[in-house]
Design a protein around this motif. Structure first.
Motif, PDB file in Angstrom:
ATOM      1  N   ALA A 135       0.827  -1.209   0.000  1.00 16.91           N
ATOM      2  CA  ALA A 135       0.000   0.000   0.000  1.00 16.91           C
ATOM      3  C   ALA A 135       0.859   1.256   0.000  1.00 16.91           C
ATOM      4  O   ALA A 135       0.556   2.239  -0.684  1.00 16.91           O
ATOM      5  N   LEU A 136       1.927   1.255   0.783  1.00 16.41           N
ATOM      6  CA  LEU A 136       2.817   2.416   0.850  1.00 16.41           C
ATOM      7  C   LEU A 136       3.455   2.688  -0.513  1.00 16.41           C
ATOM      8  O   LEU A 136       3.462   3.830  -0.992  1.00 16.41           O
ATOM      9  N   VAL A 137       3.991   1.639  -1.152  1.00 17.36           N
ATOM     10  CA  VAL A 137       4.591   1.813  -2.483  1.00 17.36           C
ATOM     11  C   VAL A 137       3.531   2.276  -3.478  1.00 17.36           C
ATOM     12  O   VAL A 137       3.786   3.150  -4.328  1.00 17.36           O
ATOM     13  N   GLY A 138       2.327   1.735  -3.364  1.00 18.44           N
ATOM     14  CA  GLY A 138       1.244   2.140  -4.262  1.00 18.44           C
ATOM     15  C   GLY A 138       0.896   3.597  -4.131  1.00 18.44           C
ATOM     16  O   GLY A 138       0.688   4.308  -5.132  1.00 18.44           O
ATOM     17  N   ILE A 139       0.828   4.105  -2.895  1.00 22.43           N
ATOM     18  CA  ILE A 139       0.511   5.513  -2.675  1.00 22.43           C
ATOM     19  C   ILE A 139       1.595   6.406  -3.271  1.00 22.43           C
ATOM     20  O   ILE A 139       1.313   7.431  -3.898  1.00 22.43           O
ATOM     21  N   VAL A 263      -7.393   7.766  -2.994  1.00 21.75           N
ATOM     22  CA  VAL A 263      -6.301   8.341  -3.788  1.00 21.75           C
ATOM     23  C   VAL A 263      -6.450   7.912  -5.243  1.00 21.75           C
ATOM     24  O   VAL A 263      -6.311   8.719  -6.163  1.00 21.75           O
ATOM     25  N   VAL A 264      -6.738   6.636  -5.444  1.00 22.97           N
ATOM     26  CA  VAL A 264      -6.911   6.112  -6.804  1.00 22.97           C
ATOM     27  C   VAL A 264      -8.139   6.744  -7.449  1.00 22.97           C
ATOM     28  O   VAL A 264      -8.096   7.174  -8.613  1.00 22.97           O
ATOM     29  N   ILE A 284      -0.133   1.202 -11.886  1.00 23.00           N
ATOM     30  CA  ILE A 284       0.529   0.169 -11.077  1.00 23.00           C
ATOM     31  C   ILE A 284       0.337   0.459  -9.597  1.00 23.00           C
ATOM     32  O   ILE A 284       0.078  -0.450  -8.793  1.00 23.00           O
ATOM     33  N   GLY A 285       0.454   1.741  -9.221  1.00 25.50           N
ATOM     34  CA  GLY A 285       0.261   2.125  -7.823  1.00 25.50           C
ATOM     35  C   GLY A 285      -1.131   1.784  -7.328  1.00 25.50           C
ATOM     36  O   GLY A 285      -1.305   1.280  -6.212  1.00 25.50           O
ATOM     37  N   GLY A 286      -2.142   2.029  -8.163  1.00 23.27           N
ATOM     38  CA  GLY A 286      -3.510   1.678  -7.780  1.00 23.27           C
ATOM     39  C   GLY A 286      -3.670   0.181  -7.563  1.00 23.27           C
ATOM     40  O   GLY A 286      -4.324  -0.253  -6.609  1.00 23.27           O
TER      41      GLY A 286
END
Length: 332
Positions: A135-139, A263-264, A284-286
């Motif tokens: 989740a952190l990397v995605g944000i 956020v997404v 990719i982050g989403g």
């Protein structure tokens, strides 16, 4: 009465994230027309509270004792979930980049995980750690904070305050209802929070300006009240009511991770309505955020229990709160 399933709770959390995520694209024209963030948030909270008030009163069914028993929970929701977190966030983005402030605020689920570890004196399970990292990397990928310039330390402190406020919001929202329906907590919390924001604005502690002409609106123009009405009804009234409902079902930790979908949603709405670019990294982050939620959900399924370390701030049975379009929430 049978408690709603986790699947139902996650579905409601998705609705909350989608509705919260619309705030950016609709509030952005108002801010560009000269409204200060504090003034826009105040109107948003009051409109949302007024819209929910009839439903909140009807949901009590004359049980005003439940409202009195929940007076401190409502006060915390108003002070922190509606007023405090938003003011801290907006003060932060006046000093540091929006993307950086959003990234820090959305570390709130990780703060809850750390709090549980400290209070229970036990490390979280592997699935929670993996979910947190994903989740952190995605944000980071979705928000894409730019620039490596030195950051204002006061702005960082304010962003951290918003992060703490966001975490507290989910904990307060996930409290056992004790007879208080979620719509009542949302409605009265928004009304009280809006009044408090108005008082703060009237004292001059924060910039409080508004204009009452036409605003640019998706390539055209519209009266100033059109985007504010949408934000008040959809991005606030519906969003807070569904978010609190989801939190009572899911608990603070899973609800806070599910809230990251906002956020997404904000980024996608900015792409669809404002034509802002949606990069491969953001896609990719989403996907990573969704994967992180799935991992944290797996731990909940395996244990079948709520976080004992958060009791009594965990349900027996989530905001806020915003960010300019393309970055995340404009008003949480």
């Amino acid at each position: 009465m049978k408690r709603p399933s986790m699947t139902v709770g996650l579905a409601i959390a998705v609705v909350a994230a989608l509705t919260f995520g619309t705030s950016g694209v609709f509030i952005k024209p108002v801010l560009e027309a000269g409204w200060s963030p504090a003034a826009a948030v105040t109107v948003r909270a009051l409109v949302g509270g007024i819209v929910l008030a009839p439903f909140a009163i009807a949901s009590l069914r004359g049980s005003w004792a439940a409202l009195w028993r929940a007076r401190w929970r409502i006060t915390l929701m108003a002070l922190i979930g509606v007023a405090g977190t938003q003011l801290a966030y907006f003060a932060a983005i006046q000093r540091i980049p929006v993307g950086t402030a959003v990234l820090i605020e959305y570390l709130s689920p990780l703060l809850l995980v750390v709090f549980v570890c400290v209070r229970s004196r036990a490390l979280p399970k592997a699935v929670v750690l993996v979910g947190s990292v994903l989740a952190l990397v995605g944000i980071v990928l979705v928000v894409s904070p730019g620039g490596a310039a030195a950051l204002d330390p006061i702005g960082l402190v304010l962003a951290l305050a918003a992060m703490v406020g966001c975490a507290i919001y989910y904990v307060v929202a996930a409290q056992p209802s004790d007879g208080l329906p979620p719509v009542a907590l949302a409605g009265f919390g928004l009304l009280l929070g809006g009044v408090l924001l108005g008082i703060i604005g009237a004292t001059g502690l924060v910039p409080f300006t508004a204009t009452f002409g036409e605003v640019g609106f998706f390539g055209g123009v519209a009266p100033w009240w059109v985007p504010l009405a949408f934000v008040g009804v959809v991005s606030t009234a519906i969003a807070y009511a569904t978010s609190i409902t989801a939190s009572e079902i899911l608990g603070s930790r899973i609800a806070s991770f599910a809230g990251q979908l906002e956020v997404v949603a904000a980024t996608v709405f900015a792409w669809l309505l404002l034509g802002e670019t949606l990069s491969i990294a953001q896609l990719i982050g989403g996907a990573l955020i969704v994967a992180g939620i799935v991992f944290v959900r797996l731990e909940k399924t395996a244990s079948g229990q709520v976080d004992a370390a958060l009791e009594p701030f965990e349900p027996v049975g989530l905001p806020a709160p915003g960010v300019p379009a393309g970055s995340a929430r404009l008003v949480e």
